[in-house]
Design a protein around this motif. Structure first.
Motif, PDB file in Angstrom:
ATOM      1  N   ILE A 102       0.841  -1.206   0.000  1.00 15.98           N
ATOM      2  CA  ILE A 102       0.000   0.000   0.000  1.00 15.98           C
ATOM      3  C   ILE A 102       0.872   1.251   0.000  1.00 15.98           C
ATOM      4  CG2 ILE A 102      -1.569   1.361   1.480  1.00 15.98           C
ATOM      5  CD1 ILE A 102      -2.926  -1.387   2.129  1.00 15.98           C
ATOM      6  N   ALA A 103       1.980   1.187   0.739  1.00 16.25           N
ATOM      7  CA  ALA A 103       2.851   2.355   0.869  1.00 16.25           C
ATOM      8  C   ALA A 103       3.504   2.744  -0.452  1.00 16.25           C
ATOM      9  CB  ALA A 103       3.924   2.085   1.927  1.00 16.25           C
ATOM     10  N   GLN A 104       3.579   1.818  -1.393  1.00 18.24           N
ATOM     11  CA  GLN A 104       4.266   2.149  -2.652  1.00 18.24           C
ATOM     12  C   GLN A 104       3.372   2.046  -3.878  1.00 18.24           C
ATOM     13  OE1 GLN A 104       7.417  -0.861  -2.716  1.00 18.24           O
ATOM     14  NE2 GLN A 104       6.292  -1.817  -4.399  1.00 18.24           N
ATOM     15  N   LEU A 105       2.049   2.132  -3.658  1.00 17.55           N
ATOM     16  CA  LEU A 105       1.133   1.932  -4.784  1.00 17.55           C
ATOM     17  C   LEU A 105       1.312   2.942  -5.921  1.00 17.55           C
ATOM     18  CD1 LEU A 105      -2.308   0.803  -3.286  1.00 17.55           C
ATOM     19  CD2 LEU A 105      -0.791  -0.478  -4.797  1.00 17.55           C
ATOM     20  N   ASN A 106       1.788   4.148  -5.568  1.00 24.84           N
ATOM     21  CA  ASN A 106       1.926   5.171  -6.613  1.00 24.84           C
ATOM     22  C   ASN A 106       3.260   5.119  -7.340  1.00 24.84           C
ATOM     23  OD1 ASN A 106      -0.648   6.234  -6.276  1.00 24.84           O
ATOM     24  ND2 ASN A 106       0.029   7.398  -4.475  1.00 24.84           N
ATOM     25  N   ALA A 107       4.177   4.311  -6.834  1.00 30.30           N
ATOM     26  CA  ALA A 107       5.498   4.191  -7.470  1.00 30.30           C
ATOM     27  C   ALA A 107       5.381   3.326  -8.727  1.00 30.30           C
ATOM     28  CB  ALA A 107       6.475   3.560  -6.483  1.00 30.30           C
ATOM     29  N   PRO A 108       6.317   3.487  -9.662  1.00 28.59           N
ATOM     30  CA  PRO A 108       6.287   2.622 -10.849  1.00 28.59           C
ATOM     31  C   PRO A 108       6.578   1.165 -10.485  1.00 28.59           C
ATOM     32  CG  PRO A 108       7.975   4.362 -11.052  1.00 28.59           C
ATOM     33  CD  PRO A 108       7.435   4.438  -9.670  1.00 28.59           C
ATOM     34  N   ILE A 109       5.906   0.256 -11.157  1.00 28.03           N
ATOM     35  CA  ILE A 109       6.142  -1.167 -10.904  1.00 28.03           C
ATOM     36  C   ILE A 109       7.291  -1.632 -11.822  1.00 28.03           C
ATOM     37  CG2 ILE A 109       4.244  -1.801 -12.504  1.00 28.03           C
ATOM     38  CD1 ILE A 109       3.806  -4.327 -10.801  1.00 28.03           C
ATOM     39  N   PRO A 110       8.339  -2.233 -11.264  1.00 24.68           N
ATOM     40  CA  PRO A 110       9.456  -2.708 -12.099  1.00 24.68           C
ATOM     41  C   PRO A 110       8.968  -3.764 -13.103  1.00 24.68           C
ATOM     42  CG  PRO A 110      10.049  -2.747  -9.772  1.00 24.68           C
ATOM     43  CD  PRO A 110       8.581  -2.481  -9.838  1.00 24.68           C
ATOM     44  N   ASP A 111       9.648  -3.838 -14.265  1.00 19.52           N
ATOM     45  CA  ASP A 111       9.226  -4.752 -15.336  1.00 19.52           C
ATOM     46  C   ASP A 111       9.076  -6.193 -14.856  1.00 19.52           C
ATOM     47  OD1 ASP A 111       9.144  -2.714 -17.118  1.00 19.52           O
ATOM     48  OD2 ASP A 111      11.131  -3.095 -17.961  1.00 19.52           O
ATOM     49  N   GLN A 112      10.022  -6.638 -14.057  1.00 20.19           N
ATOM     50  CA  GLN A 112      10.012  -8.034 -13.653  1.00 20.19           C
ATOM     51  C   GLN A 112       8.771  -8.362 -12.814  1.00 20.19           C
ATOM     52  OE1 GLN A 112      13.696  -9.175 -11.744  1.00 20.19           O
ATOM     53  NE2 GLN A 112      12.923 -11.250 -11.437  1.00 20.19           N
ATOM     54  N   GLU A 113       8.448  -7.465 -11.872  1.00 20.28           N
ATOM     55  CA  GLU A 113       7.259  -7.684 -11.043  1.00 20.28           C
ATOM     56  C   GLU A 113       5.991  -7.575 -11.879  1.00 20.28           C
ATOM     57  OE1 GLU A 113       9.923  -6.373  -9.810  1.00 20.28           O
ATOM     58  OE2 GLU A 113      10.136  -6.922  -7.687  1.00 20.28           O
ATOM     59  N   ALA A 114       5.993  -6.634 -12.836  1.00 23.01           N
ATOM     60  CA  ALA A 114       4.814  -6.461 -13.700  1.00 23.01           C
ATOM     61  C   ALA A 114       4.577  -7.732 -14.507  1.00 23.01           C
ATOM     62  CB  ALA A 114       5.014  -5.261 -14.623  1.00 23.01           C
ATOM     63  N   ALA A 115       5.643  -8.315 -15.038  1.00 23.69           N
ATOM     64  CA  ALA A 115       5.513  -9.534 -15.847  1.00 23.69           C
ATOM     65  C   ALA A 115       5.044 -10.705 -14.970  1.00 23.69           C
ATOM     66  CB  ALA A 115       6.843  -9.860 -16.516  1.00 23.69           C
ATOM     67  N   HIS A 116       5.617 -10.794 -13.779  1.00 23.09           N
ATOM     68  CA  HIS A 116       5.239 -11.862 -12.863  1.00 23.09           C
ATOM     69  C   HIS A 116       3.748 -11.739 -12.499  1.00 23.09           C
ATOM     70  CE1 HIS A 116       6.178 -14.128  -8.844  1.00 23.09           C
ATOM     71  NE2 HIS A 116       5.421 -14.809  -9.647  1.00 23.09           N
ATOM     72  N   PHE A 117       3.338 -10.507 -12.176  1.00 26.79           N
ATOM     73  CA  PHE A 117       1.939 -10.253 -11.819  1.00 26.79           C
ATOM     74  C   PHE A 117       1.014 -10.635 -12.988  1.00 26.79           C
ATOM     75  CE2 PHE A 117      -1.587  -6.988 -11.447  1.00 26.79           C
ATOM     76  CZ  PHE A 117      -2.266  -7.648 -10.434  1.00 26.79           C
ATOM     77  N   ASP A 118       1.368 -10.239 -14.211  1.00 27.06           N
ATOM     78  CA  ASP A 118       0.554 -10.578 -15.389  1.00 27.06           C
ATOM     79  C   ASP A 118       0.390 -12.082 -15.524  1.00 27.06           C
ATOM     80  OD1 ASP A 118       0.006  -8.077 -16.208  1.00 27.06           O
ATOM     81  OD2 ASP A 118       1.448  -8.015 -17.868  1.00 27.06           O
ATOM     82  N   ALA A 119       1.470 -12.798 -15.277  1.00 26.54           N
ATOM     83  CA  ALA A 119       1.407 -14.267 -15.410  1.00 26.54           C
ATOM     84  C   ALA A 119       0.459 -14.851 -14.363  1.00 26.54           C
ATOM     85  CB  ALA A 119       2.801 -14.857 -15.279  1.00 26.54           C
ATOM     86  N   LEU A 120       0.505 -14.319 -13.139  1.00 23.37           N
ATOM     87  CA  LEU A 120      -0.397 -14.822 -12.083  1.00 23.37           C
ATOM     88  C   LEU A 120      -1.850 -14.482 -12.404  1.00 23.37           C
ATOM     89  CD1 LEU A 120       1.605 -14.024  -8.798  1.00 23.37           C
ATOM     90  CD2 LEU A 120       1.693 -16.060 -10.254  1.00 23.37           C
TER      91      LEU A 120
END
Ligand code: GLN
Length: 285
Positions: free
Chosen positions: A46-64
């Motif tokens: 929650i504390a970092q919701l406004n920060a950019p999401i790094p590519d690796q985490e974004a890809a991992h999240f998309d896969a999930l």
């Protein structure tokens, strides 16, 4: 660096789950998967919701999200679920423990007059070990025997005992129902398969496509396991011992009749939090 913020990724993920038919669960499931992809606790996320999401985490999240959109259960994707006060590992080899089953735990505990007593518990067809382990967690001097016909399920249950520091008080036996078990018990619990075979195809994809049929299919009317379970209760419960079996929401009357036919005239039904009949409980004279 990805242009999306964590919050925007979350919103997009939730929208995709809503499209996949997850309705009110979409938002919560997307959050849980973002926590999993980020390996962050909810508060840090929650504390970092406004920060950019790094590519690796974004890809991992998309896969999930893609897996969940294909209706794979959340518990299989994250690998665990909360049950009672425990964190339990879940795989395709076991039924995911459900809140409904806490009714069995509550009912069994309510029958215990001294929680420090050295009680003997039998959990027939334990699956993930959920019921036996929840009871052991509340009964510090109790010991349990937990059976399952599936070696793969028992491997998960063993892992759950270890994960919750309960291995020293539980013995696992690979057998059909309680075959070969012949010592008496104070408490007998079971969540057998009780869905009528023909109904399984009408269930949510999470259940019918991902959960083990062995843990769901209760035969033509869903009631096939119960006569045997009640007979085992006559054989294995001590005098004054209590049995609690989970049942389907529409099986209350039939379960009571089967209990009475087995000589448990004091059998009673217990409801789950949704107000549905969910367990049959009885005491051996
Ligand atoms: N309650 C589960 C369901 O409705 C089934 C559990 C069971 O068969 N023991 O999906």
């Amino acid at each position: 660096m990805n242009a999306l913020s964590w919050r925007e990724a979350l919103r997009a993920g939730a929208a995709r789950l809503r499209e996949a038919g997850l309705g009110d669960d979409a938002e919560a499931d997307a959050r849980r998967l973002l926590e999993s992809a980020s390996r962050l606790e909810a508060a840090s996320l929650i504390a970092q919701l406004n920060a950019p999401i790094p590519d690796q985490e974004a890809a991992h999240f998309d896969a999930l999200i893609a897996r969940r959109a294909a209706r794979e259960p959340l518990s299989h994707i994250t690998g665990s679920v909360g049950f009672w006060t425990l964190d339990l590992r879940v795989t395709r080899d076991v039924l995911t423990p459900r809140a409904d089953t806490e009714t069995v735990v509550e009912t069994a505990l309510a029958s215990v007059s001294d929680r420090n007593a050295p009680l003997a518990i039998l959990d027939i067809a334990t699956g993930s070990g959920a019921i036996a382990l929840a009871l052991l967690s509340e009964l510090p001097n109790a010991r349990a025997v937990a059976t399952d016909v599936s070696a793969a399920a028992l491997a998960v249950a063993r892992e759950n005992a270890a994960r919750n520091a309960l291995s020293g008080r539980i013995e696992f036996i690979e057998t059909s129902w309680a075959d070969g078990v012949d010592v008496p018990f104070d408490l007998l619990v079971s969540n057998p398969p009780y869905i009528a075979s023909a109904v399984i195809e009408t269930l949510e994809p999470e259940v019918k496509d991902f959960e083990p049929r062995l843990a769901l299919d209760g035969g033509p009317d869903g009631l096939v396991p119960y006569p045997h379970l009640f007979a085992e209760a006559r054989r294995l419960l001590k005098s004054g011992g209590t049995g609690v079996f989970e049942i389907g929401y529409d099986q209350g009357e039939a379960a009571l009749a089967l209990a009475q036919a087995a000589g448990f005239e004091n059998a009673m039904l217990r409801r789950d939090l949704g107000g549905n009949d969910r367990a049959v409980a009885f005491t051996r004279d």
